[in-house]
Structure formats: C-alpha cells, structure tokens
Design a protein around this motif. Structure first.
Motif, short mmCIF file in Angstrom:
data_model
loop_
_atom_site.label_atom_id
_atom_site.label_comp_id
_atom_site.label_asym_id
_atom_site.label_seq_id
_atom_site.Cartn_x
_atom_site.Cartn_y
_atom_site.Cartn_z
N PRO A 123 49.55 54.02 39.51
CA PRO A 123 49.65 53.19 40.72
C PRO A 123 49.13 51.78 40.47
CG PRO A 123 48.72 55.35 41.22
CD PRO A 123 48.77 55.25 39.72
N THR A 124 49.59 50.85 41.28
CA THR A 124 49.12 49.47 41.16
C THR A 124 47.64 49.41 41.54
OG1 THR A 124 49.89 49.02 43.39
CG2 THR A 124 51.38 48.48 41.60
N PHE A 125 46.81 48.89 40.63
CA PHE A 125 45.38 48.77 40.87
C PHE A 125 44.80 47.77 39.88
CE2 PHE A 125 45.00 51.23 37.10
CZ PHE A 125 43.68 51.28 36.71
N HIS A 126 43.54 47.44 40.06
CA HIS A 126 42.82 46.55 39.16
C HIS A 126 41.78 47.33 38.37
CE1 HIS A 126 43.78 42.71 41.65
NE2 HIS A 126 44.56 42.78 40.60
N GLY A 127 41.81 47.15 37.05
CA GLY A 127 40.77 47.73 36.22
C GLY A 127 39.42 47.13 36.55
N TYR A 128 38.41 47.98 36.58
CA TYR A 128 37.02 47.58 36.89
C TYR A 128 36.88 46.96 38.28
CZ TYR A 128 35.44 48.59 32.11
OH TYR A 128 35.12 49.21 30.93
N SER A 129 37.80 47.30 39.19
CA SER A 129 37.66 46.81 40.56
C SER A 129 36.61 47.61 41.31
CB SER A 129 39.01 46.88 41.29
OG SER A 129 39.53 48.20 41.26
N LYS A 130 36.12 47.02 42.37
CA LYS A 130 35.08 47.64 43.19
C LYS A 130 35.70 48.71 44.09
CE LYS A 130 31.07 47.91 45.45
NZ LYS A 130 29.85 48.48 44.83
N ASN A 131 35.12 49.88 44.09
CA ASN A 131 35.54 50.95 44.99
C ASN A 131 35.11 50.59 46.42
OD1 ASN A 131 36.53 53.75 45.46
ND2 ASN A 131 34.42 54.04 46.17
#
Length: 736
Positions: free
Chosen positions: A159-167
C-alpha cells in the motif's frame, strides 16, 4: 538520486539555496578548471585524452566483450517478478537467490544480517469530513491497475505509505504549502496563515520528502501529505522528450492515480538504523527509544496521487494566499491557494514498527598482490514495490558484472587488489543495510578500502550522469571515452558531453555526492573516495506500482543495451582501480576543486573571510603538486619493466607507499567530532544539504553556521576544516 550541486547562494537573506544559480556557478567553475584555466593547479585532462589511448589489457577486453543484454534482461525479470520490500519474506528469498547466483559464478559469498527498526503499512485513510458538503471527499489512496502491465494488477501488494513515518491519526484543516521548503512555510507564516494544528499538503520536488515533513513539524503542523504534481514528473511540459508526453502506460510519465512511496527519514541528520546511531544494528544491540531519535518524524504523513490531491486544492480555492515564484503546479482546475480549507480532514497512518532482520549479500574476490587494498562495488536490492528501475536495473547489472568476473577468474586472472561486491538491503528506508555494514566494518574499511563505486537506479534512459570524489573525475572521463554509446555509436564520453550541450573542448559535469544512496556511509562517515553513476531518462514511475519490468521494456531500455553499457563501464572502472600499478586517484584534481569551493564560500559569507581555510588549502595545493611530480616519476620508472614482478624491491616499496597515500588521502577530510547538530556526518568537505537532503553541501559545517547566522559556529567549523585539510596533506607524505 540527485545529481545537482548545492552551493551557497549570494542572497544572504534567503533561508535556502538557489539550485539553478548553483548549477550555473558550478558549470563555470568546471569549464575554467578543465578547459580555460591556466593555473598550474588545473589538471590537463583534455591533453591526456588527446594523447594515444592506453592499450586495453586482456581482462579489459573481456570486460568489454562479455556482458550480455539478454542475461541482464533475464535477471531483471526475476528481480521484478514480485514485490520485495526490505525485511519481508520475498526480500529474504531474493537475497538468498542473489547469493546462489554469486556462488554459481565462483565467487566466495555470504549474507550479513542486521536487525534495524523497519515500519510496515497496516491501514490508511484521508478524508475531508466537514465543511461544505460538495467539497467533502474520501481519498482513494490506491494506484489503478494497468491491463498491459501484469504486476500492476495487485495495487495493494505494498500500500502507499511512507517509510519511517509516524504512526497515528490526526484531524485538522489542510494548508497547501507548495514544495514544503523553509521559504514556503515562512511565506505562509509571514502572510498570517495559521499553521498550528493543520495538515500540510506539499508537492514532491525541491527537497527530500523527509525534510518536507520536518519543516511542517517545525512550523506546528499536525500531519503531512505529499503528492506528485503533473508538472513535476507527470506528462505536462514534456514535449521535448523522445517519448510520448503521456502518462503511463501510453508514455513514461506519472499517471493521475500514481503515488510516490518513500522514506521520510531525516536523512540530512543521520543515516542507517535510527535506533543504533553510529554502531551496527546487531541482534542484541543496545537501542535508543524511537522518540529519542533525531531522524524520525514526529507527525504522521501519507503520499498522494494528484488525483487525490485535486479535491483538496479545490477545497482551498479562493482561500488564503498564493505565492508568486514556482508556487503553482500544473492542475488547471485550481489556482493553488494556500487555504486552509473550511472543513477538517482526517489523516490515518496506521503502521507497524518492528525490529526485523535485513540481509546484505557480500562477495569477495581476493587480491593477488595488494589484498589489503579493496575496491568495493554496491547496489541496493530492496524496492518499495517491484523496482524496475530503482533499484532492480542496478541489481541485474551487478549480477551480470559478477558473472563476467567469474569468467575472468576462469582465465587465471586475479585482481591486483581485492574486489568486494555488495547487494545492500533496506536502502529505501534510510540507507540502512549499507550503513549498518559500514558501522560494523569501520575499522577494516578505514584500514583497507580504497574506493567505493555505487550504482542505484542503473538505467531509466540513455543519459549518462555521475557524481564522484574529485580525485576520481579523471578515471571516469577516461573510462567513459573507451566505451561505445549504443544509440549514437560514439563514446559514452561524447554522448555525455552532447547531452549537456557542451563544445568539443569541454568536459561533462560530474556532480558532488550528497545523499540518497549507499555511498553516504563510505564517503561521509569513513572518508572513502566514492563514485555514483547511472543512465537516466524519462522516469515518471519512481517509487510507484508502475516501476516494473513492463515499464523498463517499453520505455526505459527496451533492448537492455544501456544496462549492458553500464556493466561495461562499471567493470572497466573496477578493473582499472583494482589492477593499475598506481591507483588512479588524483589528489591534485581534488585540491583544485576545494579552492573553487572556498572562493564561493567566501563570496557567500562576505564580509566574513576564512584565512585559516585558505592557508590550509594553499598548503594542500603545494603538497598535491609535489605528490603528482613524484607519482609521475614513479610511473615512468615502472614503465621500464615489462612486469611488476620484475621491479626491484626498493621500487616495490615506493609503489606500496604511493598507493597507501592515495588510499588514505580522503580519510584526512574526516573530522571525528562530526558536524554540529548532525555529528554522524564527519566529512568536512561534503554532506547532504541540511534542508535539501539529496543535494550536496560543500564545507557543510561552515555553511550551516553561516546559514544560521551563528558565526562563532562557522569560525569553529573553519578551524576544524583547516585541521582536516592539513591532515589530508599529511596523508600524502606519511610513511606506511
């Protein structure tokens, strides 16, 4: 990857740097350096190329003859057959398959495992949930399947997401902040736009995505959205391309539903596993808390397509302000007002953080005469989805290069120096696999590594580009002159020069190394001379579900001839670095560059001057000139013998000493203290731009101080840089 240099702008009032101006300045410097400067410091590269080219050695002839475009195609087909996000079962399977291939070529190979923090997507949502009914919407957050591209038919495989993004989940009004640069947010603040608690909508381009999130965080935003605008890597204004100016699959450009995944790690502050800063993420390593890492985002974020961004921009239409310079994108239905929106949006970024194994595949060909000197080759293997160009074009090329080395070994050839081949993991998250390996092997690297050659996105077109330590510029020019460009029939060097629209007496631009790929640990942390190279083109599917084998075969390199050419160039560079009697590194070229950098730095900081830096550089120039004269005398003596096996012991000792001096020269630029505020970066000449990320900043600690108007810091950084330059001079005179 980014190839643009970042140098100080002459506008002291700016909070950033003018990249276009920097490019023009840099081009001027290189034109003078390589062509029109009568200074005794300027290397005479054109004269050297005009002389009779050196005869190819037998191993070099094999290297230029054996690479197969069909083999590379077959390797790429396998690498792109399944998604292989770092740390997943598919990633491990491909690591093991890569090891098996290396071993089948006769190369001694192992897998080095590390245990960094990695995050994975669980669920996501973006919706405008209040305000005018006609403006409310639910974002799709999914890329459309393409009938002719088989691997695109599972749009949620990653799925589209950002690595190391904040939960987390946040709610607030949305503000459009252009490219999300410091100056963009400062403009909004100066215009009275309320930012606290809002969700920032920013477009890709101008700076690294993680630093967009960092700036939004600093200005009080609660969340961040980053979308791909059609004027950037979409089909708008692409009529000058040889490919159709259409979105994929009808052209190579980004389509309306395509989103750019990627890491939002603050890569100008650190590299590698965020929980083990400066030391390897072994299974039982001591780890800091995520909230204590300076490189992890503190607000949640999501990547968007322009299809999902358009309803937001419609909701800001007529609200707030508009900037003038480069503020508007290419969506003609809106005018790119800042907003904020009348209604609130909800942003959900539900991700799983876990400590998980990753797998670096390492092969070693032991050197026969100087095994204690190593040439290291690297490409990362992990991808956000299938990685047709990024990175699997490089992974397939590395395999083919390994195959050719295996064939060379069968002839009885052994390299003079050791050659290491590395397939890195988890680069996409924050250069993790290579950084952990560098930290784990730092003592060995400091002692034995001579050069690192990086290939990331090897091929997405036919336009050659390179970045390098200046001591390697000469070998890049010479190797590129010996390899044919598939389309033009001329040399890669000539095609490279033509791409940059240069005259016959000009040399192509070689960029400075900033960040964004696996050379960072080698250059910035340890001080190993490095190269990063590849063939670029019309690449509008970066980090999307459409970066696939089908895209590569249709648009990127249909016959895989540029992959084949890349292998030849990578191999020829490696052979010349590994087998030449004297390692082809040229400190005099480096010192000439540093003088140019220092002049621009002084112009930027006026009326402040840097006398200590200038004195250190003056000494370095004198030292490199003396070293070059001694080198030429040594090479002349060596040429008197048919074989290095025949040289007398006193000459052999001189050769070993010269190669040690060349190997350790770049180490001199390492300051053990590092850069203030980001002390993992220890090189006094190069680091990623603090607020740009990918682009390089020269004399970074000094520039950081000047940009912050902290002149005491800048003066201290000057002292440290001068000490390091003196140390580099000393490395060319030390006995080893």
């Amino acid at each position: 990857m980014a190839g643009a240099i970042l140098l100080p702008s002459t506008d002291q009032g700016s909070s950033g740097f003018d990249i276009k101006q920097s490019w023009a300045q840099a081009r001027e410097w290189f034109d003078k350096k390589w062509n029109g400067d009568n200074s005794e410091n300027a290397p005479l590269l054109n004269r050297e190329r005009a002389a009779s080219p050196p005869k190819l050695t037998d191993p070099e002839k094999i290297m230029l003859d054996l690479p197969s475009n069909q083999s590379i195609r077959d390797y790429l087909k396998i690498y792109t057959s399944e998604a292989h996000l770092a740390g997943t079962p598919n990633d491990k399977k491909q690591a093991e398959w890569t090891r098996e291939q290396f071993e089948s070529f006769g190369l001694k190979t192992k897998i080095d495992t590390y245990w960094p923090l990695i995050n994975y997507p669980i669920s996501h949502r973006l919706a405008l949930i209040s305000g005018p009914e006609n403006l409310r919407f639910e974002a799709k957050l999914t890329e459309d399947p393409v009938d002719e591209d088989e691997t695109s038919k599972d749009p949620n495989v990653v799925p589209t997401f950002h690595g190391y993004s904040k939960n987390g989940t946040v709610q607030g009004r949305i503000v459009y902040a252009n490219y999300g640069r410091l100056e963009d947010f400062q403009f909004l603040k100066d215009q009275g736009i309320e930012l606290n608690g809002t969700i920032a909508l920013m477009r890709y381009g101008g700076n690294f995505r993680g630093l967009k999130v960092r700036v939004a965080e600093i200005f009080g935003c609660a969340g961040a959205l980053i979308y791909s605008d059609p004027i950037d890597d979409g089909p708008l204004n692409k009529d000058n391309s040889s490919n159709p100016a259409k979105p994929y699959p009808n052209g190579p450009w980004r389509s309306k539903s395509s989103a750019q995944r990627g890491s939002v790690f603050y890569l100008s502050l650190a590299a590698g596993d965020p929980l083990t800063p400066g030391y390897a993420a072994t299974e039982n390593a001591t780890r800091i808390k995520p909230e204590d890492s300076p490189a992890l985002a503190k607000i949640p974020s999501l990547p968007l397509s322009w299809e999902d961004a358009l309803p937001i921009l419609k909701a800001t239409q007529g609200l707030g302000v508009r900037g003038e310079k480069d503020w508007a994108g290419g969506l003609d239905q809106v005018d790119y007002f800042s907003g904020p929106t009348q209604g609130e949006a909800i942003l959900v970024n539900h991700i799983e953080n876990k400590i998980t194994p990753i797998w670096n595949v390492i092969s070693r060909i032991e050197g026969a005469q100087e095994p204690e000197k190593a040439i290291i080759l690297g490409n990362h293997r992990d991808a956000w989805v299938y990685g047709g160009a990024d990175p699997s074009s490089g992974s397939a090329s590395l395999l083919e290069l390994a195959r050719v080395f295996g064939e060379l070994l069968k002839t009885g050839w052994r390299p003079r120096r050791t050659i290491v081949l590395a397939s890195w993991d988890a680069e996409e998250y924050g250069l993790v696999g290579s950084t952990e390996w560098v930290e784990d092997n730092k003592d060995w690297l400091d002692k034995e590594a001579a050069v690192y050659i990086n290939v990331d996105n090897a091929v997405s077109g036919s336009n050659f580009a390179a970045k390098a330590s200046p001591s390697l510029n000469r070998i890049l020019y010479n190797a590129a002159s010996d390899i044919r460009d598939p389309h033009t029939g001329k040399s890669v060097f000539e095609a490279w020069r033509a791409d940059q629209k240069l005259s016959r007496n000009e040399n192509p631009w070689i960029g400075q190394l900033g960040s964004g790929s696996d050379f960072v640990g080698f250059l910035d942390h340890v001080g190993i001379a490095s190269i990063d190279l590849g063939f670029g083109g019309d690449y509008g599917v970066y980090h999307s579900n459409y970066d696939s084998f089908h895209w590569m075969e249709k648009f990127g390199d249909p016959e895989f001839l540029y992959h084949q050419t890349l292998v030849k160039l990578w191999g020829l560079l490696t052979l010349r670095l590994a087998d030449s009697a004297v390692i082809p590194l040229y400190p005099s070229d480096y010192s000439a560059e540093l003088v140019k950098y220092a002049k621009r730095l002084t112009d930027f900081a006026a009326p402040h001057t840097f006398p200590e830096l200038e004195r250190a550089l003056d000494k370095l120039q004198k030292t490199t000139r003396r070293f070059e004269r001694k080198r030429q005398r040594l090479e002349k003596r060596l040429a008197e013998y048919k074989s290095l096996d025949d040289i007398p012991s006193v000459l052999a000792k001189r050769l070993i000493k010269a190669n040690s001096r060349l190997t350790y020269f770049e180490r001199g630029f390492i300051d053990p203290e590092g850069i203030s505020g980001r002390n993992w970066f220890k090189h006094v000449v190069y680091a990623p731009g603090l607020w740009t990320g990918y682009s390089s900043q020269v004399f970074p600690a000094i520039a950081d101080g000047i940009d912050a108007k902290d002149y005491a810091q800048a003066r201290y950084a000057e002292e440290r840089a001068a000490q390091a330059i003196h140390e580099a001079s000393k490395r060319l005179k030390d006995d080893y």
